[in-house]
Design an enzyme around this catalytic site. Structure first.
Site, PDB file in Angstrom:
ATOM      1  N   SER A 143       0.979  -1.248   0.010  1.00 21.66           N
ATOM      2  CA  SER A 143       0.033  -0.061   0.056  1.00 21.66           C
ATOM      3  C   SER A 143       1.063   1.249  -0.027  1.00 21.66           C
ATOM      4  CB  SER A 143      -0.911   0.114   1.329  1.00 21.66           C
ATOM      5  OG  SER A 143      -1.539   1.055   1.366  1.00 21.66           O
ATOM      6  N   TYR A 156      -2.877  -1.169   9.974  1.00 21.61           N
ATOM      7  CA  TYR A 156      -2.554  -1.460   8.698  1.00 21.61           C
ATOM      8  C   TYR A 156      -1.230  -1.072   7.935  1.00 21.61           C
ATOM      9  CZ  TYR A 156      -4.245  -0.974   3.558  1.00 21.61           C
ATOM     10  OH  TYR A 156      -4.205  -1.231   2.279  1.00 21.61           O
TER      11      TYR A 156
HETATM   12  N1  NAD Z   1      -8.357  -0.380  -2.850  1.00 22.15           N
HETATM   13  C1  NAD Z   1      -7.254   0.701  -2.575  1.00 22.15           C
HETATM   14  O1  NAD Z   1      -7.203   2.005  -2.644  1.00 22.15           O
HETATM   15  C2  NAD Z   1      -6.005  -0.057  -2.161  1.00 22.15           C
HETATM   16  C3  NAD Z   1      -4.905   0.700  -1.709  1.00 22.15           C
HETATM   17  C4  NAD Z   1      -3.715   0.353  -1.231  1.00 22.15           C
HETATM   18  C5  NAD Z   1      -3.689  -1.019  -1.092  1.00 22.15           C
HETATM   19  N2  NAD Z   1      -4.683  -1.942  -1.243  1.00 22.15           N
HETATM   20  C6  NAD Z   1      -4.512  -3.364  -1.053  1.00 22.15           C
HETATM   21  O2  NAD Z   1      -4.781  -4.068  -1.986  1.00 22.15           O
HETATM   22  C7  NAD Z   1      -5.478  -5.180  -1.889  1.00 22.15           C
HETATM   23  C8  NAD Z   1      -6.717  -5.549  -2.397  1.00 22.15           C
HETATM   24  O3  NAD Z   1      -7.623  -4.474  -1.904  1.00 22.15           O
HETATM   25  P1  NAD Z   1      -9.239  -4.058  -2.383  1.00 22.15           P
HETATM   26  O4  NAD Z   1      -9.225  -2.773  -2.701  1.00 22.15           O
HETATM   27  O5  NAD Z   1      -9.219  -4.775  -4.029  1.00 22.15           O
HETATM   28  O6  NAD Z   1     -10.115  -4.640  -1.444  1.00 22.15           O
HETATM   29  P2  NAD Z   1     -11.389  -5.561  -1.366  1.00 22.15           P
HETATM   30  O7  NAD Z   1     -11.975  -5.691  -0.147  1.00 22.15           O
HETATM   31  O8  NAD Z   1     -12.196  -5.177  -2.687  1.00 22.15           O
HETATM   32  O9  NAD Z   1     -10.930  -7.191  -1.737  1.00 22.15           O
HETATM   33  C9  NAD Z   1     -10.251  -7.620  -0.897  1.00 22.15           C
HETATM   34  C10 NAD Z   1     -10.302  -9.076  -0.844  1.00 22.15           C
HETATM   35  O10 NAD Z   1      -9.784  -9.883  -0.067  1.00 22.15           O
HETATM   36  C11 NAD Z   1     -10.419 -10.950   0.715  1.00 22.15           C
HETATM   37  N3  NAD Z   1     -10.160 -11.376   1.937  1.00 22.15           N
HETATM   38  C12 NAD Z   1     -10.159 -10.413   3.209  1.00 22.15           C
HETATM   39  N4  NAD Z   1      -9.300 -11.345   4.202  1.00 22.15           N
HETATM   40  C13 NAD Z   1      -8.943 -12.574   3.726  1.00 22.15           C
HETATM   41  C14 NAD Z   1      -8.466 -13.687   4.097  1.00 22.15           C
HETATM   42  N5  NAD Z   1      -8.299 -13.505   5.432  1.00 22.15           N
HETATM   43  N6  NAD Z   1      -8.216 -14.757   3.264  1.00 22.15           N
HETATM   44  C15 NAD Z   1      -8.511 -14.637   2.060  1.00 22.15           C
HETATM   45  N7  NAD Z   1      -9.024 -13.407   1.515  1.00 22.15           N
HETATM   46  C16 NAD Z   1      -9.516 -12.375   2.040  1.00 22.15           C
HETATM   47  C17 NAD Z   1     -11.874 -10.215   0.656  1.00 22.15           C
HETATM   48  O11 NAD Z   1     -12.871 -11.362   0.831  1.00 22.15           O
HETATM   49  C18 NAD Z   1     -11.941  -9.583  -0.668  1.00 22.15           C
HETATM   50  O12 NAD Z   1     -12.725 -10.439  -1.633  1.00 22.15           O
HETATM   51  C19 NAD Z   1      -5.620  -5.248  -0.461  1.00 22.15           C
HETATM   52  O13 NAD Z   1      -4.455  -5.996   0.121  1.00 22.15           O
HETATM   53  C20 NAD Z   1      -5.399  -3.941   0.110  1.00 22.15           C
HETATM   54  O14 NAD Z   1      -4.997  -3.807   1.398  1.00 22.15           O
HETATM   55  C21 NAD Z   1      -5.812  -1.457  -1.969  1.00 22.15           C
END
Ligand code: NAD
Length: 253
Positions: A143, A156
């Site tokens: 992130s 986080y």
């Molecule tokens: N969206 C953003 O702006 C952003 C920014 C920085 C980092 N991220 C990172 O990107 C990654 C994806 O985020 P996203 O925005 O697509 O989120 P999202 O919530 O849309 O998708 C995350 C997925 O991970 C799954 N998940 C959660 N806990 C889990 C577990 N214990 N075991 C297996 N699966 C699990 C959830 O069910 C979900 O389907 C994450 O690691 C998040 O921290 C996202």
């Protein structure tokens, strides 16, 4: 399209939603056979159905990445049904917004368990296949908050900073084996995770207003991360390892 991905088995965690789903779809379009892993059993089945509708082979498995036995069982199924794992993208993650003094030990531990220990489990259980093949590609989604810090997210941010350090160290260890390990720290991507935070008023502003202040003047899309992933897992990215590849519209450099 990165043709060298063709027929390789790719595991994508967090593949039921957002970035993970987009990565799974992109790698499938590039010719990979994809295993979609997620905690949400129903959503991951639906995601795999979408990938199959595009003509690719896809397997859905419910996992909790924080639980090693769950990953071992899922990988056994992947190996039996699809073959050895060549590509791994760790996108499963959870966020959290709490004032530092209000974070409970349980909340701290769960975020670390999913975001950091989950990445450890998924990598450690996949690397033996890559060592056998003398080839492998790992991309860990961290992130941009770990680059610049973020208030109310010490747990986080600590977990994601851990992913960045973990990636650099693992890359050095696996470089001689033909395995690359890189991390993408996304900045503001329009996904269900960020929309949920926006709805709760936790982003300090709307996604649209954040986008207006971003140098490229838009929010990131899951497809932006998927495109970077597609490159990093390709044959031609073999000289790129241990890197932090920002995909953030220019917010962090
Ligand atoms: N969206 C953003 O702006 C952003 C920014 C920085 C980092 N991220 C990172 O990107 C990654 C994806 O985020 P996203 O925005 O697509 O989120 P999202 O919530 O849309 O998708 C995350 C997925 O991970 C799954 N998940 C959660 N806990 C889990 C577990 N214990 N075991 C297996 N699966 C699990 C959830 O069910 C979900 O389907 C994450 O690691 C998040 O921290 C996202």
């Amino acid at each position: 399209m990165h043709a060298a991905t063709r027929r390789k088995v790719a595991v994508v965690t967090g593949a039921a939603s957002g970035i993970g789903l987009s990565v799974a779809q992109r790698l499938a379009r590039d010719g990979a056979t994809v295993a979609l892993l997620d905690l949400d059993a129903e959503a991951v089945e639906a995601a795999a159905a979408k990938v199959r509708a595009d003509g690719a082979t896809a397997l859905a498995v419910r996992v909790d990445v924080a639980v090693r036995a769950s990953i071992d069982a899922a990988y056994a199924q992947v190996r039996e049904q699809l073959g050895p794992i060549a590509i791994l993208v760790n996108s499963a993650g959870i966020d959290g917004f709490k004032r530092f003094l209000n974070i409970t030990a349980e909340q701290w531990e769960r975020i670390l368990a999913v975001n950091l220990t989950g990445t450890f489990h998924c990598c450690q259980a996949a690397v033996p296949d890559m060592l056998d093949a003398g080839w492998g590609r790992i991309v860990n989604i961290s992130s941009s908050s770990a680059q610049g810090g973020q208030p109310l997210m010490t747990h986080y941010v600590a977990s994601k900073a851990g992913v960045i350090g973990f990636t650099k160290a693992l890359a050095l260890e696996l470089g001689p084996e033909g395995i690359t390990v890189n991390t993408i720290p996304p900045g503001f991507i329009d996904t269900p995770m960020s929309r949920r935070s926006e709805e709760k008023g936790l982003l300090g502003d709307t996604i649209e207003n954040h986008a207006a202040r971003t140098p490229v003047r838009r929010a990131g899309l899951p497809e932006d991360i998927a495109a970077a992933c597609a490159y990093l897992v390709s044959e031609e990215a073999g000289y790129v390892t241990g890197q932090v590849i920002g995909v953030n519209g220019g917010r962090n450099t």
